[in-house]
Each structure stands twice: as C-alpha cells, then as structure tokens.
Scaffold this active site. Sequence first.
Site, short mmCIF file in Angstrom:
data_model
loop_
_atom_site.label_atom_id
_atom_site.label_comp_id
_atom_site.label_asym_id
_atom_site.label_seq_id
_atom_site.Cartn_x
_atom_site.Cartn_y
_atom_site.Cartn_z
N CYS A 1 -41.53 10.56 61.08
CA CYS A 1 -41.30 10.52 59.63
C CYS A 1 -40.94 9.10 59.16
O CYS A 1 -41.81 8.25 59.11
CB CYS A 1 -40.25 11.55 59.26
SG CYS A 1 -40.36 12.04 57.54
N GLU B 1 -38.25 17.42 66.48
CA GLU B 1 -36.87 17.53 67.00
C GLU B 1 -36.07 18.59 66.24
O GLU B 1 -34.97 18.95 66.65
CB GLU B 1 -36.17 16.16 66.98
CG GLU B 1 -35.68 15.66 65.63
CD GLU B 1 -36.77 15.13 64.70
OE1 GLU B 1 -37.97 15.27 65.03
OE2 GLU B 1 -36.41 14.62 63.63
N HIS C 1 -41.18 16.57 61.95
CA HIS C 1 -39.98 16.44 62.80
C HIS C 1 -39.98 17.46 63.93
O HIS C 1 -39.34 18.51 63.79
CB HIS C 1 -38.72 16.68 61.97
CG HIS C 1 -38.41 15.64 60.95
ND1 HIS C 1 -37.52 14.63 61.18
CD2 HIS C 1 -38.86 15.46 59.69
CE1 HIS C 1 -37.43 13.86 60.11
NE2 HIS C 1 -38.23 14.34 59.19
N1 GLN Z 1 -38.90 9.88 52.66
C1 GLN Z 1 -38.33 9.16 53.75
C2 GLN Z 1 -38.71 7.69 53.73
O1 GLN Z 1 -39.50 7.29 52.94
C3 GLN Z 1 -38.76 9.77 55.08
C4 GLN Z 1 -38.20 11.16 55.21
C5 GLN Z 1 -37.86 11.55 56.60
O2 GLN Z 1 -37.78 10.75 57.53
N2 GLN Z 1 -37.62 12.83 56.77
O3 GLN Z 1 -38.21 6.93 54.50
#
Ligand code: GLN
Length: 186
Positions: free
Chosen positions: A79, A170, A168
């Site tokens: 992410c 995890e 994710h």
């Molecule tokens: N929206 C977050 C970002 O731009 C990422 C979200 C996440 O890691 N769950 O960094």
Amino acid sequence: MVVAILALQGAFLEHGKMLDKLGVEHFEIRQAKDLKKHFDALILPGGESTVMRKLMKECGLYETIVEKIKAGLPVYGTCAGLILLAKEVEGGEPALGTMNIVAKRNAYGRQLGSFYTESEFKGIGKIPMTFIRAPYIETAGEGTEVLAEVDGKIVAARQGNQLVTAFHPELNEDTSVHEYFLSMIA
Ligand code: GLN
C-alpha cells in the site's frame, strides 16, 4: 534469515506478526543505526506515504535504503510502501523511486477506498485482499511483472527483487504473499 521492517509509522506490527507465524526472525528500523544491522530483506508497510517519505528523510534512512534496493536487497511494499517504491506517483510525489511503476494514490475515491475481495495472485491462486485507501498501479513499465489485477486495475507487481501489493495481506490470516516474498530471498 532476518527481515527488517520499516517502523516509522503505519501497519508495521502486523507484518511482524505474519513473520512470527512463519517463524522468521525480524526487527524494526526506526533510525539510521538500525540499518547497520544485518538483514536479508526489507518490508515497507502501509500507512501514510507522505508522512513516511518525510520521516525517512528526517531520520537519515533514505539514501541507504535506495542503495540497498539498487544493490539487490529484496523489498516488499504494501500500500503506502508501494507508493514509496514507485518511480512516479499520481496525486503525490515519488519517494525512493526504485521501481518502474506509476502509482495512483487514493485511487478508488473516498467511499470505495476500503474494501475486501478475493482474487487471483499469479503463482499462488485466489487469496484474500484487503484494501484501505489504496493506490493501484496505473502503469507497470519495462522489467515488471503483473501479479494481480482487481477490476482491471493492477494491484500487485514484481520487478526483480522488488515486490508490491496495493492491498494488505498482513491484515488477513493468509500468509501466502509473505511466503512468496520470502522465496525471493536468495
Ligand atoms: N492512502 C495512503 C497513502 O497515500 C496509503 C494507504 C495505506 O497504506 N493503507 O499513503
């Protein structure tokens, strides 16, 4: 085998729990001196990429991490971690920029930002995928391999020693993506 987890902000504890389940030794990276310890792979967790980018610079972690990745250190970004590795970021600024992908931040809009689905991951099969204000990969450039797509959007990719997922793993019980990552460690 020892895995380091960037622990400046975000969902780093959950990665540690995954590695515990798999019986893999791990430690957290919070400051420059932590990078001097031996590790065979690095995880960049989810969280807020803008905050992590700033903290990585302030804590003097930036250059060493880039050097290590360029030298072949296996790295896994989930992410926000995906955003940190991307060469180009739509709706944000690139950070480490080591991976030949264009990431689109907060790509699903506010309402659709968080959702759960199950989808195919190349070489693994159908796995649970939890998305939280997730990015997706707009373009996976030369040298990259697309590993998963959801609704026509690329959500996982690999380029040599670098692995990224927009979701994710995890946060679910399934350990297969972490196992896949560990298999990348020579
Ligand atoms: N929206 C977050 C970002 O731009 C990422 C979200 C996440 O890691 N769950 O960094």
